[in-house]
Scaffold this active site. Structure first.
Site, mmCIF file in Angstrom:
data_model
loop_
_atom_site.group_PDB
_atom_site.id
_atom_site.type_symbol
_atom_site.label_atom_id
_atom_site.label_comp_id
_atom_site.label_asym_id
_atom_site.label_seq_id
_atom_site.Cartn_x
_atom_site.Cartn_y
_atom_site.Cartn_z
ATOM 1 N N ASP A 67 66.421 -13.903 -96.272
ATOM 2 C CA ASP A 67 65.294 -13.862 -96.859
ATOM 3 C C ASP A 67 65.567 -14.816 -97.769
ATOM 4 O O ASP A 67 66.306 -15.818 -97.807
ATOM 5 C CB ASP A 67 65.142 -12.608 -97.484
ATOM 6 C CG ASP A 67 66.375 -12.040 -98.244
ATOM 7 O OD1 ASP A 67 67.027 -12.611 -98.769
ATOM 8 O OD2 ASP A 67 66.531 -10.658 -98.348
ATOM 9 N N LYS A 126 59.739 -13.237 -98.024
ATOM 10 C CA LYS A 126 58.573 -13.636 -98.181
ATOM 11 C C LYS A 126 58.202 -15.047 -98.571
ATOM 12 O O LYS A 126 59.294 -15.762 -98.577
ATOM 13 C CB LYS A 126 58.122 -12.786 -99.600
ATOM 14 C CG LYS A 126 58.001 -11.378 -99.320
ATOM 15 C CD LYS A 126 57.737 -10.597 -100.697
ATOM 16 C CE LYS A 126 57.636 -9.307 -100.181
ATOM 17 N NZ LYS A 126 56.928 -8.539 -101.853
ATOM 18 N N MET A 135 64.176 -6.073 -109.203
ATOM 19 C CA MET A 135 62.740 -6.295 -108.495
ATOM 20 C C MET A 135 61.707 -5.721 -109.422
ATOM 21 O O MET A 135 60.630 -4.960 -108.911
ATOM 22 C CB MET A 135 62.657 -5.888 -107.189
ATOM 23 C CG MET A 135 63.613 -6.643 -106.079
ATOM 24 S SD MET A 135 63.934 -5.639 -104.594
ATOM 25 C CE MET A 135 64.875 -3.987 -105.248
#
Length: 287
Positions: free
Chosen positions: A49, A70, A185
């Protein structure tokens, strides 16, 4: 049944590759473990990632890197695809590194992936990494524990599974612990949980720190209180990936930063001195 449980008379046992669930640490390549660095170098394919950071990802040849995180345009790779891809690559005989930021088992979906591999008969191993929940604040001069201030620390995700009917985080109970709270996060939902903590009785003057891109060359730190930190975030333009530290230990940075090497710049001071816009980053469902 895992590959290790298969009998030696299984003709496919030796042809199946191994998947290594590897933690890359907070992002500084010098914080990779020796084992992680070796496995990355030896791997046929690295599924990664964004959270390992550009320097670590830049160490991996492009022809063996696959991005399953992402992207800046908002696209993301479903976890189901990543699970299936690990199994597919291993069954083709590849040695696979599934590279994650921080530690695979600290909000990194390592548990889900481990179970999926076992269910599909794929041998795997776990390579722990320095979790950003501890290493990130530490790099900014913020100890998550300190015997003068706290006797406990809680790690919380600010980015839960969106399919859940309600949050599994009990902010009222966390407020009552009196210990350090480290939220991973959680930049986007900062107004929500700071409000819930205040409503639960936490002192609005409780120190809070935001650490953006911890241990990366562009690391930035913004500090405030439970009452002011949302405005601080907006003024300093703090973006993911970032860590939130709530508790008396967040105030330690201000007392040591003059002597702290590589502890990141003060984001508010930078905002005043230089209005240069920063590049966008995506917040991932990982450390």
């Amino acid at each position: 049944m895992t590959g290790a449980d298969r009998g030696t008379d299984d003709p496919d046992a030796e042809s199946v590759g191994t998947v290594h669930l590897v933690g890359s640490g907070p992002g500084d390549p010098e914080l990779l473990t020796m084992k992680a660095a070796r496995l990355i170098d030896e791997a046929d394919v690295v599924l990664h990632d964004k959270l390992p950071g550009p320097e670590i990802l830049g160490m991996i040849p492009a022809d063996k890197r696959e991005d399953v995180g992402k992207r800046a345009d908002g696209e993301w790779t479903p976890q189901e695809y990543t699970n299936a891809r690990m199994v597919e690559l291993a069954r083709d005989g590849n040695d696979v590194v599934r590279l994650k930021g921080g530690d695979p088992f600290v909000f990194g979906r390592g548990g889900e992936e481990m179970e999926h591999l076992a269910e599909n008969g794929i041998p795997f191993d776990i390579v722990p990494g320095i979790t950003s929940a501890v290493g990130g604040p530490g790099s900014a001069g913020i100890p998550v524990t300190h015997r003068d201030y706290v006797s406990s620390v809680s790690f919380v995700t600010g980015h839960e599974d969106p399919t859940k009917d309600e949050s599994a985080v009990d902010w009222e109970a966390l407020a009552a612990t009196g210990g350090t709270l480290v939220v991973l996060m959680g930049v986007g939902k900062l107004p929500l949980y700071t409000s819930e903590l205040r409503d639960a009785g936490m002192d609005p003057e409780t120190p809070v720190a935001l650490i953006e891109r911890a241990t990366w060359p562009e690391m930035r730190v913004a500090t405030g209180t439970l009452d002011t930190i949302v405005d601080v975030r907006d003024e300093a333009d703090i973006e993911p990936p970032a860590i939130t530290v709530i508790g008396e230990v967040a105030g330690v940075r201000d007392r040591v930063k003059s002597f702290l090497r590589d502890g990141g710049i003060d984001a508010l001071a930078e905002t005043v001195a230089n209005d240069t816009p920063k590049s966008n980053a995506s917040e991932e469902s990982s450390e």
